[in-house]
Design a protein around this motif. Structure first.
Motif, PDB file in Angstrom:
ATOM      1  N   LEU A  52       0.854  -1.182   0.000  1.00 51.61           N
ATOM      2  CA  LEU A  52       0.000   0.000   0.000  1.00 51.61           C
ATOM      3  C   LEU A  52       0.889   1.231   0.000  1.00 51.61           C
ATOM      4  O   LEU A  52       1.745   1.386   0.871  1.00 51.61           O
ATOM      5  CB  LEU A  52      -0.862  -0.025   1.270  1.00 51.61           C
ATOM      6  N   GLU A  53       0.679   2.091  -0.976  1.00 53.02           N
ATOM      7  CA  GLU A  53       1.478   3.310  -1.104  1.00 53.02           C
ATOM      8  C   GLU A  53       2.972   3.002  -0.989  1.00 53.02           C
ATOM      9  O   GLU A  53       3.709   3.657  -0.261  1.00 53.02           O
ATOM     10  CB  GLU A  53       1.028   4.334  -0.053  1.00 53.02           C
ATOM     11  N   GLY A  54       3.407   1.930  -1.669  1.00 59.87           N
ATOM     12  CA  GLY A  54       4.818   1.566  -1.721  1.00 59.87           C
ATOM     13  C   GLY A  54       5.346   0.917  -0.450  1.00 59.87           C
ATOM     14  O   GLY A  54       6.541   0.666  -0.324  1.00 59.87           O
ATOM     15  N   GLN A  55       4.458   0.631   0.493  1.00 57.84           N
ATOM     16  CA  GLN A  55       4.905   0.006   1.735  1.00 57.84           C
ATOM     17  C   GLN A  55       4.258  -1.361   1.881  1.00 57.84           C
ATOM     18  O   GLN A  55       3.120  -1.555   1.483  1.00 57.84           O
ATOM     19  CB  GLN A  55       4.474   0.849   2.939  1.00 57.84           C
ATOM     20  N   ARG A  56       5.009  -2.262   2.499  1.00 59.98           N
ATOM     21  CA  ARG A  56       4.450  -3.578   2.797  1.00 59.98           C
ATOM     22  C   ARG A  56       3.719  -3.467   4.126  1.00 59.98           C
ATOM     23  O   ARG A  56       4.320  -3.077   5.129  1.00 59.98           O
ATOM     24  CB  ARG A  56       5.614  -4.552   2.905  1.00 59.98           C
TER      25      ARG A  56
END
Ligand code: GDP
Length: 170
Positions: A52-56
């Motif tokens: 999500l938004e480049g984060q795990r």
């Protein structure tokens, strides 16, 4: 991607028995639908790791079974959660009235994001219009999505919105 060390995003699903909470979780987590009805006892959760938004992020989805029957459990579940997904069945007016009545329950609704889901849009015999649900959302600063756990319509979009709201809250 950032490390998975961050605490899980905790999302509550709230709504009357039978509206499709378990089915929506099953659709989101496993991309499956099962037509057999199994009443959830107490509270249950599914975990999913997603990006999500480049984060795990690790997501915990809590099914708050029969919130009417478990008022005290409901309150305890709000503690430490990041977003609440209110679910009703578009073919059962009483299920919309039940979620609409829950607006004031969490400690501070203005700081606690809600997403409202009108589920079972694949069925005929609709009793709650999108307009009615959207009007309620406008008053409560919630976002409204129409879903079908059966055919998958809207489910990914609705959960993505809930996860984004939860991420902002964390
Ligand atoms: P819960 O009690 O809120 O967890 O509801 P369930 O997920 O167990 O669903 C109750 C019943 O409705 C089950 O028979 C499901 O198969 C059915 N159901 C759930 N979502 C949908 C949907 O989007 N469309 C249709 N047609 N049936 C659904």
């Amino acid at each position: 991607m950032a490390s998975a060390g961050r605490p899980p995003l905790k999302i509550l699903l709230v709504g009357s028995a039978g509206v499709g909470k378990s089915s929506l979780m099953n659709r989101f987590v496993h991309n499956r639908f099962c037509s057999r009805y199994r009443a959830t006892i107490g509270a249950d959760f599914f975990t999913k790791v997603t990006e999500l938004e480049g984060q795990r992020v690790t997501v915990q989805l809590w099914d708050t079974a029969g919130a009417e029957r478990c008022q005290s459990l409901g309150m305890a579940l709000y503690q430490g959660s990041h977003c609440c997904v209110l679910v009703f069945d578009v073919t059962v007016a009483a299920s919309f009235q039940a979620v609409a009545a829950r607006q004031a329950e969490p400690p501070n609704p203005k700081l606690f994001p809600f997403v409202l889901l009108g589920n079972k849009t694949d069925l005929p015999g609709r009793q709650v219009s999108a307009q009615e649900a959207e009007e309620w959302c406008a008053q409560t600063q919630a976002q409204y999505f129409e879903t079908s756990a059966k055919d998958g319509t809207g489910v990914a979009l609705a959960f993505q919105s809930a996860l984004q709201a939860a991420l902002r809250q964390q």
